[in-house]
Design an enzyme around this catalytic site. Structure first.
Site, short mmCIF file in Angstrom:
data_model
loop_
_atom_site.label_atom_id
_atom_site.label_comp_id
_atom_site.label_asym_id
_atom_site.label_seq_id
_atom_site.Cartn_x
_atom_site.Cartn_y
_atom_site.Cartn_z
N ARG A 124 -24.73 5.45 26.98
CA ARG A 124 -23.94 4.33 26.50
C ARG A 124 -22.78 4.06 27.45
NH1 ARG A 124 -27.36 2.76 24.40
NH2 ARG A 124 -27.74 2.02 22.29
N HIS A 163 -29.67 -1.99 31.57
CA HIS A 163 -29.99 -1.37 30.28
C HIS A 163 -31.51 -1.34 30.06
CE1 HIS A 163 -28.20 -0.49 26.05
NE2 HIS A 163 -29.35 0.16 26.21
N GLU A 185 -21.64 -5.45 28.34
CA GLU A 185 -22.96 -5.86 28.85
C GLU A 185 -23.21 -7.33 28.58
OE1 GLU A 185 -25.95 -3.12 27.43
OE2 GLU A 185 -24.96 -1.41 28.36
#
Ligand code: NAI
Ligand code: HPV
Length: 527
Positions: free
Chosen positions: A231, A278, A260
């Protein structure tokens, strides 16, 4: 009416197909918070990945919402507290993408060691720079794994095949567990000091936010390499950028970012930082796994069942369900009976688990079911095992749970005492076989009551005529008495009568029974 499900992030078709058999499904990705707030009121369930921020505003607007499913592991984009408050079940699919994230971590580590992304970009520009991209071997290097859960452990196994030495830090994993995998558990400061490569695999929580920062980086080996496929926010990006620029950190591989997409991150432009958007869970296999898992859990919850991976309620592991189920069924009925026997405002509830019941794997789960049985009938908002404790606390009801070996002659016993501003009442129950449970005492009087159907329960003076008069009144209004029990401590003093009857008792008949000379209290309950 058919259930309606909103899917607000890309979900594999395999999951959508399963859902469509059961509900109307809308796939609508890229919604803003305002758009989500405006539409969520029409849906019974919401399925997301990491792209949707499920905020308290969204949850509060979801008037029909019963289930929020996360097709993946991390639930940090969901306000689980807000969901709990509203009794909405939140569940994830934590196993489906473990291997995908593991393999991505391995790919990142190897790419980092051999500068593969940078070399690819250089060659594609027409350059041929062999010495610029000199790498390092992973063989014999120390890999520090922070967070030794599903992904951390799988990374360890694969890194062992590369003949790396593995050290790990995880406050919730025992030395023995790690030793059986050939891994040495060490304190975090030691991990930082000793590792050549550090990879993080924890959730983003208070304790892990910016755990890799300027101060901790200063304690690491010169030339350390850092990987974050867990994370954004576990590594302080500003501190990482400084440490890479100064040469303290030789390189970093990041799949996740503090924000993000990472438009303003100081690390993105650095040559020694390799990045992916990601992608940890983005394999065909993982996406099928997680989509199917949340789809099935969604259907189960909307059909009144449980979800396998609930994150905001106590869970009963599948192998213990058969053991716990009979107690859960009894507990709900006891809670329901008790609340029907009390008058006044509830102040406290005390639950005692005795004998074998004290050894049940999750008494907290059963206590919540008792609360559901007690509170659901008397409150406007639905009470379930997700929000039961929260609802009780919010109403100032004190809750206590104790366990004891004492079972009062039974193999197991659950006793509940409820105190209101007017009275105290109690019931005890026992499970004698998986399909046989009984209420064994009410208000301290022994009973042997199968908890189903209608009952009339009175407290009266133990003297001739009282029971007969009550029975006559019931007969007159055509209510058939199926069973009768009377309990008393001493002849001539107060006694408790439990009549099981075949149908509901009209209010006028109850009023008449109340007036019989010798009757102190009488209640009708349906369990
Ligand atoms: N990049 C991606 O696409 C993906 C990222 N993830 C993320 O990877 C992370 C790990 O996932 P899993 O291994 O499935 O979770 P897990 O729950 O199996 O493991 C997490 C481990 O972290 C440990 N932990 C908790 N607090 C800690 C602390 N303060 N210090 C050290 N360890 C601590 C826990 O004890 C647990 O063993 C999560 O953040 C998850 O969201 C997961 C899948 C894909
Ligand atoms: O499962 C996780 O925790 C992930 O980070 C995967 O995220 P995603 O489902 O790919 O948006």
């Amino acid at each position: 009416m058919k259930y309606r499900v909103l899917v607000s992030d890309p979900l594999a078709e395999e999951g959508i197909e399963i859902l469509k058999e059961f509900a109307d499904v809308d796939v609508n990705t890229g919604l803003t918070e305002d758009q989500l707030v405006a539409s969520i009121g029409n849906y019974d369930a919401l399925l997301v990945r990491s792209g949707t921020e499920v905020t308290a505003r969204v949850i509060d607007a979801g008037e029909r919402l019963k289930f929020i499913g996360r097709a993946g592991a991390g639930v940090d984009n969901i306000d689980t507290e807000a969901a709990t408050r509203r009794g909405i079940i939140v569940a994830n699919a934590p196993e489906g993408n473990t291997l995908a994230a593991t393999e991505h971590t391995m790919a990142m580590m190897l790419s980092l060691a051999r500068n593969i992304p940078q070399a690819t970009a250089s060659l594609k520009k027409g350059e041929w720079k062999r010495s610029k991209f000199m790498g390092v071997e992973l063989n014999d290097k120390v890999l520090g794994i922070m967070g030794f859960g599903r992904i951390g452990r799988e990374v360890a196994k694969r890194a062992q095949a590369l003949e790396m030495k593995i050290i790990a830090y995880d406050p919730f994993i025992t030395q023995e567990r790690a030793a059986s995998l050939g891994v040495e558990m060490v304190p975090l400061d030691e991990l930082f000091r000793r590792a050549d490569v550090i990879t993080v695999h924890t959730p983003l929580i208070k304790e892990t936010r910016h755990v890799i920062n300027a101060k901790t980086i200063a304690t690491m080996k010169d030339g350390v390499r850092l990987i974050n496929c867990a994370r954004g926010g576990i590594i302080d990006e500003a501190a990482l950028a400084d440490a890479i620029t100064s040469g303290k950190v030789a390189g970093a591989a990041l799949d996740v970012f503090e924000s993000e997409p990472p438009t303003d991150s100081p690390v993105i432009g650095l040559d020694k930082v390799i990045i992916t958007p990601h992608l940890g869970a983005s394999t065909v296999e993982a996406q099928q796994n997680v989509a199917i898992s949340v789809a099935n859990q969604c259907i189960s919850v909307l059909s009144g069942g449980a979800a396998k991976y609930v994150v905001n309620a106590p869970m009963i592991p599948a192998e213990q369900q058969a053991l716990v189920e009979p107690y859960a069924v009894l507990a709900q009925k006891m809670g329901s009976l008790l609340i029907q026997l009390t008058d006044g405002r509830l102040e406290s509830i005390k639950v005692t688990y005795g004998g074998e019941a004290a050894a049940l794997p999750n008494t907290k789960f059963i206590t919540r079911i008792i609360l559901k049985g007690m509170l659901d009938p008397i409150l406007q908002a639905p009470v379930n095992i997700v929000n039961a404790e929260f609802v009780a606390k919010e109403r100032g009801i004190r809750l206590s749970e104790t366990t004891t070996e004492e079972a009062h002659g039974f193999r197991n016993i659950i006793s509940i005492t409820a105190k209101t501003d007017k009275m105290t009442e109690s019931v005890s129950g026992s499970v004698s076989a998986p399909d046989h449970a009984r209420i064994v005492s009410i208000g301290g009087y022994m009973t042997d009551l199968t908890p189903t159907g209608h009952v009339v329960i009175s407290r009266h003076t133990d003297k001739p005529g009282v029971i007969g008069k009550a029975a006559t009144i019931l007969g007159r209004v055509n209510v058939n008495i199926a069973g009768m029990q009377v309990g008393r401590h001493k002849p001539g003093e107060e006694a408790l009568m439990v009549l099981t009857v075949d149908s509901a008792v009209p209010a006028e008949a109850m009023d008449e029974i109340k007036k019989i000379d010798g009757i102190h209290t009488v209640k009708h309950a349906e369990i």
